[in-house]
Design a protein around this motif. Structure first.
Motif, short mmCIF file in Angstrom:
data_model
loop_
_atom_site.label_atom_id
_atom_site.label_comp_id
_atom_site.label_asym_id
_atom_site.label_seq_id
_atom_site.Cartn_x
_atom_site.Cartn_y
_atom_site.Cartn_z
N GLY A 103 21.65 -26.30 -49.74
CA GLY A 103 21.42 -27.17 -48.61
C GLY A 103 21.32 -26.42 -47.30
O GLY A 103 21.86 -26.86 -46.28
N ALA A 104 20.61 -25.29 -47.30
CA ALA A 104 20.40 -24.54 -46.05
C ALA A 104 19.54 -25.38 -45.11
O ALA A 104 18.36 -25.60 -45.35
N ILE A 105 20.15 -25.88 -44.03
CA ILE A 105 19.50 -26.91 -43.23
C ILE A 105 19.20 -26.48 -41.80
O ILE A 105 18.31 -27.04 -41.15
N ALA A 106 19.92 -25.50 -41.28
CA ALA A 106 19.73 -25.11 -39.88
C ALA A 106 19.99 -23.62 -39.72
O ALA A 106 20.74 -23.02 -40.50
N VAL A 107 19.39 -23.04 -38.68
CA VAL A 107 19.56 -21.62 -38.40
C VAL A 107 19.59 -21.41 -36.90
O VAL A 107 18.91 -22.12 -36.15
N ASP A 108 20.39 -20.46 -36.45
CA ASP A 108 20.41 -20.08 -35.05
C ASP A 108 20.55 -18.57 -34.98
O ASP A 108 20.97 -17.92 -35.95
N VAL A 109 20.19 -18.00 -33.83
CA VAL A 109 20.26 -16.56 -33.63
C VAL A 109 20.89 -16.30 -32.26
O VAL A 109 20.94 -17.19 -31.41
N ASP A 110 21.35 -15.07 -32.04
CA ASP A 110 21.82 -14.71 -30.71
C ASP A 110 21.23 -13.35 -30.33
O ASP A 110 20.54 -12.70 -31.12
N ASP A 111 21.50 -12.94 -29.10
CA ASP A 111 20.91 -11.71 -28.58
C ASP A 111 21.56 -10.45 -29.16
O ASP A 111 21.10 -9.34 -28.87
N GLU A 112 22.60 -10.62 -29.94
CA GLU A 112 23.23 -9.48 -30.61
C GLU A 112 22.63 -9.21 -31.98
O GLU A 112 23.12 -8.35 -32.72
N GLY A 113 21.58 -9.94 -32.32
CA GLY A 113 20.93 -9.73 -33.60
C GLY A 113 21.63 -10.38 -34.76
O GLY A 113 21.40 -10.02 -35.92
N ARG A 114 22.44 -11.39 -34.48
CA ARG A 114 23.12 -12.10 -35.55
C ARG A 114 22.37 -13.38 -35.89
O ARG A 114 21.83 -14.05 -35.01
N ILE A 115 22.33 -13.69 -37.19
CA ILE A 115 21.64 -14.87 -37.69
C ILE A 115 22.69 -15.76 -38.36
O ILE A 115 23.50 -15.29 -39.18
N PHE A 116 22.67 -17.05 -38.04
CA PHE A 116 23.66 -18.00 -38.53
C PHE A 116 22.94 -19.07 -39.35
O PHE A 116 22.13 -19.82 -38.80
N VAL A 117 23.22 -19.13 -40.64
CA VAL A 117 22.56 -20.08 -41.54
C VAL A 117 23.57 -21.13 -41.97
O VAL A 117 24.59 -20.83 -42.59
N LEU A 118 23.28 -22.39 -41.64
CA LEU A 118 24.18 -23.50 -41.92
C LEU A 118 23.78 -24.17 -43.23
O LEU A 118 22.62 -24.51 -43.43
N SER A 165 6.63 -22.54 -53.50
CA SER A 165 7.88 -21.77 -53.56
C SER A 165 7.64 -20.27 -53.50
O SER A 165 8.58 -19.49 -53.68
N GLY A 166 6.41 -19.86 -53.24
CA GLY A 166 6.11 -18.44 -53.15
C GLY A 166 6.42 -17.88 -51.77
O GLY A 166 6.91 -18.59 -50.88
N ASP A 167 6.11 -16.60 -51.58
CA ASP A 167 6.35 -15.96 -50.29
C ASP A 167 5.57 -16.68 -49.20
O ASP A 167 4.36 -16.90 -49.31
N GLY A 168 6.28 -17.08 -48.14
CA GLY A 168 5.63 -17.74 -47.02
C GLY A 168 5.30 -19.20 -47.23
O GLY A 168 4.72 -19.83 -46.35
N GLU A 169 5.68 -19.75 -48.38
CA GLU A 169 5.46 -21.18 -48.65
C GLU A 169 6.76 -21.94 -48.41
O GLU A 169 7.84 -21.36 -48.36
N PHE A 170 6.64 -23.25 -48.26
CA PHE A 170 7.80 -24.08 -47.93
C PHE A 170 7.89 -25.31 -48.82
O PHE A 170 6.88 -25.84 -49.29
N ASN A 171 9.12 -25.75 -49.01
CA ASN A 171 9.40 -27.04 -49.61
C ASN A 171 10.37 -27.76 -48.66
O ASN A 171 11.57 -27.65 -48.77
N ARG A 172 9.81 -28.44 -47.68
CA ARG A 172 10.54 -29.18 -46.66
C ARG A 172 11.35 -28.25 -45.73
O ARG A 172 12.59 -28.20 -45.80
N PRO A 173 10.68 -27.53 -44.86
CA PRO A 173 11.38 -26.69 -43.89
C PRO A 173 12.13 -27.55 -42.87
O PRO A 173 11.62 -28.57 -42.40
N THR A 174 13.32 -27.14 -42.52
CA THR A 174 14.17 -27.95 -41.63
C THR A 174 14.46 -27.24 -40.32
O THR A 174 14.06 -27.69 -39.26
N GLY A 175 15.19 -26.13 -40.36
CA GLY A 175 15.59 -25.45 -39.14
C GLY A 175 14.69 -24.27 -38.82
O GLY A 175 14.09 -23.66 -39.71
N ILE A 176 14.59 -23.93 -37.53
CA ILE A 176 13.80 -22.79 -37.11
C ILE A 176 14.47 -22.13 -35.91
O ILE A 176 15.06 -22.81 -35.06
N ALA A 177 14.42 -20.80 -35.86
CA ALA A 177 14.96 -20.05 -34.73
C ALA A 177 14.09 -18.82 -34.52
O ALA A 177 13.56 -18.25 -35.48
#
Length: 341
Positions: free
Chosen positions: A304-319, A224-236
């Protein structure tokens, strides 16, 4: 004296969504994809006893409700895996091709369903198995700039490449924890150079590959520290190469530089969405209940942050699956400071 870069910062913008089985809202959403213009497609898994909530919701970044498509189906009996064309049972991912067609993976049906941008069903493909081009519990999908579709073939512990009409092009990976091996992988994205990033769920790491499957790098360990994961799901991966990972078990979004170095994290800043306010205004007693609720400040945090997407306008969408919403952030310019290295 040398200039160091601290990395980008992020500004919360707004939230989209509310919990609904139909209409403006989401119900146990599991994946999202940005479409042309300001469109967002959200795949809702709902519950087995409420197939009416299984659908793809279409909205805009500004939270205008456009509509929904893909009929929900009841889970078939033991050994059964069929449903009517255009229906979904266990959706896992959604992606949009260059023509604007929408692709939805279904891990119960082991198939990909294809819809027009307006939600009309136009095709399907997929056969269960472990041979070339066969799939077993597909999860994440992503298109590259040439409309090659990369799929996480989760229970076969591999990545497969297809044309958008389902023709097999290649594969790599096997079960394990070594380089290029997977343990129930889930999310996937392709960067502007065509390299492929995979959220290796049970190995608590991210792996990066060339388009033909050559292992390039990995980062992340369990914790749970910086750069560690507990079941990573989404990536963008955005146009600058910045990498975003939904760290599902740690309820956060982690941000990394192109070489996998940890930059920062977000834990949520959610506010009441436009859809949420409309529902509260229509039911004044709900406003009163909120005023007396204890610990309501917690609702700003990811759940339950499960997915992430980005666009070319620099916006990040966290589902968020549990809170049935998307939190939207904007990427700010990197912070520079003068310091001795």
């Amino acid at each position: 004296m040398t200039t160091k870069i601290l990395g980008p910062t992020f500004q919360y913008s707004h939230s989209i969504g509310r919990s609904e089985f139909s209409g403006p809202g989401f119900r146990h959403p599991v994946a999202l994809a940005r479409g042309e213009g300001d469109l967002i497609y959200v795949a809702n898994r709902s519950y087995e006893y409420r197939p009416d909530g299984k659908r793809v919701t279409v909205c805009t970044v500004g939270e205008d409700y456009i509509g929904e498509f893909a009929r929900g189906a009841v889970v078939a009996g033991e050994g059964e895996a069929s449903a009517a064309d255009g229906s979904i049972i266990w959706p896992t991912s959604v992606a949009v091709d260059k023509d604007g067609s929408v692709y939805v993976t279904d891990e119960w049906l082991n198939r990909v369903s294809i819809f027009t941008r307006d939600g009309e069903w136009i095709g399907k493909w997929g056969t269960q198995g472990d041979g070339d081009g066969e799939i077993n519990r597909p999860s994440g999908i992503a298109f590259d700039k040439d409309d090659v579709l990369y799929m996480v073939d989760s229970l076969n512990s591999r990545i497969q490449k297809f044309t958008k009409d389902g023709k097999f092009l290649g594969k790599w990976g096997r079960a394990g924890s070594g380089d290029g091996e997977f343990n129930m992988p889930w999310g996937i994205d392709v960067d502007s150079a065509g390299d492929v990033y995979v959220a290796d769920w049970r190995n608590d790491r991210i792996q990066k590959f060339s388009p033909d499957g050559q292992f390039l790098m990995k980062f992340g360990t369990s914790g749970s520290g910086d750069g560690e994961f507990n079941r990573p799901t989404g990536i963008a991966v955005d146009k600058d190469g910045t990498i975003y990972v939904t760290d599902w078990g740690n309820e956060r979004l982690e941000v990394f530089s192109p070489d996998g170095s940890y930059i920062s994290e977000m834990t949520g800043d959610g506010t009441i969405s436009k859809w949420g306010k409309e529902k509260l205004d229509a039911n004044p007693e709900m406003w009163q209940e909120r005023e007396i609720a204890q610990g309501i400040e917690r609702e700003k945090l990811f759940w339950g942050a499960i997915a992430v997407d980005v666009d070319d306008e620099g916006r990040i969408f966290v589902l968020e699956s549990a809170r049935a919403r998307i939190q939207v952030y904007s990427k700010q310019a990197p912070v520079f400071y003068g310091g001795r290295l």
